[in-house]
Design a protein around this motif. Structure first.
Motif, PDB file in Angstrom:
ATOM      1  N   MET A 232      29.436  37.212  37.895  1.00  0.00           N
ATOM      2  CA  MET A 232      30.853  37.501  37.823  1.00  0.00           C
ATOM      3  C   MET A 232      31.411  37.650  39.240  1.00  0.00           C
ATOM      4  O   MET A 232      30.713  38.081  40.147  1.00  0.00           O
ATOM      5  N   ASP A 233      32.692  37.327  39.404  1.00  0.00           N
ATOM      6  CA  ASP A 233      33.300  37.289  40.728  1.00  0.00           C
ATOM      7  C   ASP A 233      34.615  38.067  40.720  1.00  0.00           C
ATOM      8  O   ASP A 233      35.648  37.553  40.296  1.00  0.00           O
ATOM      9  N   ALA A 234      34.546  39.349  41.145  1.00  0.00           N
ATOM     10  CA  ALA A 234      35.745  40.187  41.292  1.00  0.00           C
ATOM     11  C   ALA A 234      36.555  40.260  40.004  1.00  0.00           C
ATOM     12  O   ALA A 234      37.788  40.212  40.024  1.00  0.00           O
ATOM     13  N   VAL A 235      35.869  40.394  38.872  1.00  0.00           N
ATOM     14  CA  VAL A 235      36.555  40.508  37.593  1.00  0.00           C
ATOM     15  C   VAL A 235      37.126  41.913  37.445  1.00  0.00           C
ATOM     16  O   VAL A 235      36.424  42.901  37.639  1.00  0.00           O
ATOM     17  N   SER A 236      38.389  41.998  37.109  1.00  0.00           N
ATOM     18  CA  SER A 236      39.027  43.285  36.877  1.00  0.00           C
ATOM     19  C   SER A 236      39.951  43.162  35.675  1.00  0.00           C
ATOM     20  O   SER A 236      40.863  42.343  35.664  1.00  0.00           O
ATOM     21  N   THR A 237      39.682  43.959  34.647  1.00  0.00           N
ATOM     22  CA  THR A 237      40.526  43.915  33.459  1.00  0.00           C
ATOM     23  C   THR A 237      40.432  45.230  32.722  1.00  0.00           C
ATOM     24  O   THR A 237      39.468  45.986  32.896  1.00  0.00           O
TER      25      THR A 237
END
Length: 220
Positions: free
Chosen positions: A1-6
């Protein structure tokens, strides 16, 4: 994952879509505490998963999380009743037969408590899996392609059941799927590509989801 923000709000239904290898299962596993994030943080409600020991993570999954998988993952030697009760037994909690009967009624399997998985259709087995996920009264239900092995009519019935878990039970559902029709049952669809969230769609329809997925093919 790459800088996932949710953030997935409580009491909502979220679908996660994307090309193969985009990171859907990794996102699901990290959110459910099955995999640990190597950077950043992951929360279930007010609980930050990275600070928990393996024993604490196991306890959290047994108490606050339910799982529904494409392959059902029922124990062949156990009856429907005993499959549903299994999470309670593993957690050392009392098994309430009336609660199991209520769940069987809710998922449309009244009268099937004594059957074994091999005696059930695929749709019936998935209903057992949903009842098993609900027996601990979890905050969040995670589904990894829960309708992928089912025919179209049965898949819709299972999706209606998951939808009712949100609408009537106040649960939070997060589901990985490849199917635009399945995604249309959600409140929000997150689209992943190359380990990143690249798009989000509220109030989805199957047509709008399919259009976004077509464009995702160019991003993958």
């Amino acid at each position: 994952m790459d800088a996932v923000s949710t953030v997935v709000p409580g009491g909502t239904f979220t679908a996660v879509m994307g090309p193969s290898g985009s990171g859907k299962s990794t996102l699901l596993h990290c959110a459910a505490g099955l995999d640990r994030v190597t950077s950043g943080s992951c929360w279930i409600g007010e609980t930050e998963l990275g600070g928990l020991s393996e024993n604490q993570l196991t306890a959290l999954r047994r108490q606050r999380i339910g799982f529904v998988f494409q392959s059902f993952n029922l124990v062949p030697a156990l009856t429907v009743r005993h499959n549903i009760a299994l999470p309670l037994r593993l957690a050392g909690r009392r098994v309430d037969r009336r609660r199991i009967d209520e769940l069987l009624e809710r998922v449309g399997l009244a009268g099937k408590a004594g059957a074994r998985p091999a005696q059930l259709s695929g749709g019936q087995q998935q209903r057992v899996a949903i009842a098993r996920a609900l027996i601990t009264e979890p905050e969040v239900i995670f589904g990894d392609e829960p309708t992928g092995a089912l025919d179209t009519v049965t898949a819709r019935e299972i999706l209606d059941l998951l939808r009712s878990c949100v609408r009537d039970g106040g649960r939070t559902v997060v589901m990985v799927t490849h199917d635009p029709v399945a995604a249309s049952f959600a409140d929000t669809v997150l689209f992943l590509a190359d380990g990143r969230i690249v798009d989000e769609l509220a109030a989805p329809t199957a047509e709008r989801v399919a259009d976004r997925m077509t464009r995702l093919g160019a991003w993958a």
